[in-house]
Write a protein that holds these residues in place. Structure first.
Motif, PDB file in Angstrom:
ATOM      1  N   HIS A   8       0.856  -1.185   0.000  1.00  0.00           N
ATOM      2  CA  HIS A   8       0.000   0.000   0.000  1.00  0.00           C
ATOM      3  C   HIS A   8       0.889   1.231   0.000  1.00  0.00           C
ATOM      4  CE1 HIS A   8      -2.292  -3.160   2.319  1.00  0.00           C
ATOM      5  NE2 HIS A   8      -2.994  -3.005   1.219  1.00  0.00           N
ATOM      6  N   SER A   9       0.749   2.056  -1.031  1.00  0.00           N
ATOM      7  CA  SER A   9       1.632   3.230  -1.104  1.00  0.00           C
ATOM      8  C   SER A   9       1.287   4.193   0.029  1.00  0.00           C
ATOM      9  CB  SER A   9       1.483   3.917  -2.452  1.00  0.00           C
ATOM     10  OG  SER A   9       0.228   4.527  -2.528  1.00  0.00           O
ATOM     11  N   GLU A  10       2.277   4.926   0.484  1.00  0.00           N
ATOM     12  CA  GLU A  10       2.078   5.897   1.573  1.00  0.00           C
ATOM     13  C   GLU A  10       1.144   7.012   1.110  1.00  0.00           C
ATOM     14  OE1 GLU A  10       3.524   6.103   4.750  1.00  0.00           O
ATOM     15  OE2 GLU A  10       4.018   3.997   4.387  1.00  0.00           O
ATOM     16  N   SER A 147     -14.501   0.575 -18.587  1.00  0.00           N
ATOM     17  CA  SER A 147     -14.545  -0.608 -17.733  1.00  0.00           C
ATOM     18  C   SER A 147     -13.121  -0.965 -17.300  1.00  0.00           C
ATOM     19  CB  SER A 147     -15.188  -1.740 -18.539  1.00  0.00           C
ATOM     20  OG  SER A 147     -15.122  -2.948 -17.843  1.00  0.00           O
ATOM     21  N   ASN A 148     -12.899  -0.964 -16.000  1.00  0.00           N
ATOM     22  CA  ASN A 148     -11.564  -1.236 -15.458  1.00  0.00           C
ATOM     23  C   ASN A 148     -11.671  -2.225 -14.303  1.00  0.00           C
ATOM     24  OD1 ASN A 148      -9.762   0.739 -16.952  1.00  0.00           O
ATOM     25  ND2 ASN A 148     -11.352   2.122 -16.201  1.00  0.00           N
ATOM     26  N   SER A 149     -10.555  -2.830 -13.952  1.00  0.00           N
ATOM     27  CA  SER A 149     -10.549  -3.718 -12.788  1.00  0.00           C
ATOM     28  C   SER A 149      -9.585  -3.158 -11.745  1.00  0.00           C
ATOM     29  CB  SER A 149     -10.157  -5.135 -13.190  1.00  0.00           C
ATOM     30  OG  SER A 149      -8.979  -5.128 -13.946  1.00  0.00           O
ATOM     31  N   LEU A 150      -9.665  -3.724 -10.542  1.00  0.00           N
ATOM     32  CA  LEU A 150      -8.838  -3.158  -9.474  1.00  0.00           C
ATOM     33  C   LEU A 150      -8.543  -4.182  -8.392  1.00  0.00           C
ATOM     34  CD1 LEU A 150     -10.563  -2.253  -6.553  1.00  0.00           C
ATOM     35  CD2 LEU A 150     -11.918  -1.314  -8.416  1.00  0.00           C
ATOM     36  N   HIS A 151      -7.469  -3.905  -7.679  1.00  0.00           N
ATOM     37  CA  HIS A 151      -7.161  -4.629  -6.445  1.00  0.00           C
ATOM     38  C   HIS A 151      -7.320  -3.613  -5.311  1.00  0.00           C
ATOM     39  CE1 HIS A 151      -5.372  -6.876  -3.333  1.00  0.00           C
ATOM     40  NE2 HIS A 151      -4.822  -7.782  -4.112  1.00  0.00           N
ATOM     41  N   PRO A 206      -4.127   0.248  -4.876  1.00  0.00           N
ATOM     42  CA  PRO A 206      -4.248   1.359  -3.927  1.00  0.00           C
ATOM     43  C   PRO A 206      -3.173   2.422  -4.176  1.00  0.00           C
ATOM     44  CG  PRO A 206      -4.327  -0.750  -2.818  1.00  0.00           C
ATOM     45  CD  PRO A 206      -3.925  -1.037  -4.210  1.00  0.00           C
ATOM     46  N   PHE A 207      -3.514   3.645  -4.074  1.00  0.00           N
ATOM     47  CA  PHE A 207      -4.856   4.176  -3.881  1.00  0.00           C
ATOM     48  C   PHE A 207      -5.235   4.951  -5.145  1.00  0.00           C
ATOM     49  CE2 PHE A 207      -3.020   3.582   0.305  1.00  0.00           C
ATOM     50  CZ  PHE A 207      -4.029   2.882   0.952  1.00  0.00           C
TER      51      PHE A 207
END
Ligand SMILES: NC(=O)c1ccc[n+]([C@@H]2O[C@H](COP(=O)([O-])OP(=O)(O)OC[C@H]3O[C@@H](n4cnc5c(N)ncnc54)[C@H](OP(=O)(O)O)[C@@H]3O)[C@@H](O)[C@H]2O)c1
Length: 242
Positions: A8-10, A147-151, A206-207
């Protein structure tokens, strides 16, 4: 990509304050009663979107609807029954929404469950990414639909707290809150950047920054085969039920 291992980036490229005013927009979120989906619905409602929470447990989803209404003051928050394990339920849910004659501006396919962590879960997430890409290629070229995907990150939700998973506290200590877990979905669904930068078929982490896909997730032929396999399977199952 291993769905459970992510950094997770700061710095947060996106946050709730950057969600634009959503007056007049209609949104659907599957699995809106819990975890990431719940926060996503709440923040969409806070920005005045008309939100539909889709879920399988009527009591749980109704309770979530009422909490969101009272927390945000937005009364345009509704429930539609959907059990993704039943094609009949999926069809009925789509028909019930269509019967409302409303436009649809935002669709967040969030619902999911870890039945057995490992290969099956990873394959289901790979299928989500391949589906998103093929959907773009088949229907969205030249359209103002993205349309996109994500984690979402490693997010501390009921999904990760299930007894049978028993993740160690060390593992869980690297998790983020459901609030932070909702940021990337909200970025994809509402950020004007998506349209400005013409982001299609991308995978975000993220994020709200673009992530790198695995080689399987980049395989256009695999996406095409998955789509055709799924279409055939659905028509076979639906015709059996007539
Ligand atoms: N948490 C993480 O670290 C993480 C990491 C990567 C990806 N994700 C993905 O993020 C999404 C949200 O997960 P979460 O962590 O917020 O978990 P969660 O709190 O357990 O939420 C999952 C939601 O999906 C719903 N759902 C499950 N099976 C369903 C079905 N058959 N029909 C309709 N709804 C169903 C659940 O409904 P019920 O309450 O009725 O069970 C619940 O509302 C999932 O797709 C998950 O795989 C999560």
């Amino acid at each position: 990509m291993n769905p459970l291992v992510i950094t997770h980036s700061e710095e947060k490229h996106f946050n709730f304050d950057k969600i634009p005013d959503l007056t007049g927009k209609v949104a659907i979120v599957t699995g809106g009663n819990s975890g990431i989906g719940y926060v996503t619905c709440r923040e969409l409602a806070r920005k005045k979107s008309h939100v539909f929470l889709l879920g399988r447990n009527i009591e749980k989803v109704q309770a979530a609807v009422e909490t969101i209404k009272s927390e945000t003051g937005n009364q345009d928050v509704e429930f539609l029954h959907l059990n993704l394990k039943s094609l009949k339920s999926v069809k009925e849910c789509a028909e019930n929404f269509l019967a409302r004659n409303l436009p649809l501006h935002i669709l967040i396919n969030n619902a999911g469950a870890i039945t057995r962590p490992g290969q099956r879960y990873k394959q289901s997430k790979l299928a989500n990414i391949l589906f998103t890409d093929e959907f773009n290629r088949r229907y969205l070229e030249g359209e103002q639909v993205y349309s996109n995907s994500l984690h979402p990150g490693l997010v501390d939700t009921p999904l990760l707290r299930r007894n049978d998973l028993s993740y160690s506290e060390t593992f869980m200590s690297s998790s983020i809150s459901p609030e932070d877990g909702a940021i990337t979905a909200l970025y994809c669904a509402t950020s004007p950047e998506i349209e400005e930068k013409n982001y299609r078929g991308r995978c975000f982490v993220p994020f709200g920054i673009e992530g790198k896909k695995s080689s399987y997730a980049e395989d256009d032929d695999l996406a095409k085969r998955l789509w055709e396999f799924t279409e055939n399977l659905i028509s076979e199952k639906l015709s059996q039920k007539k």
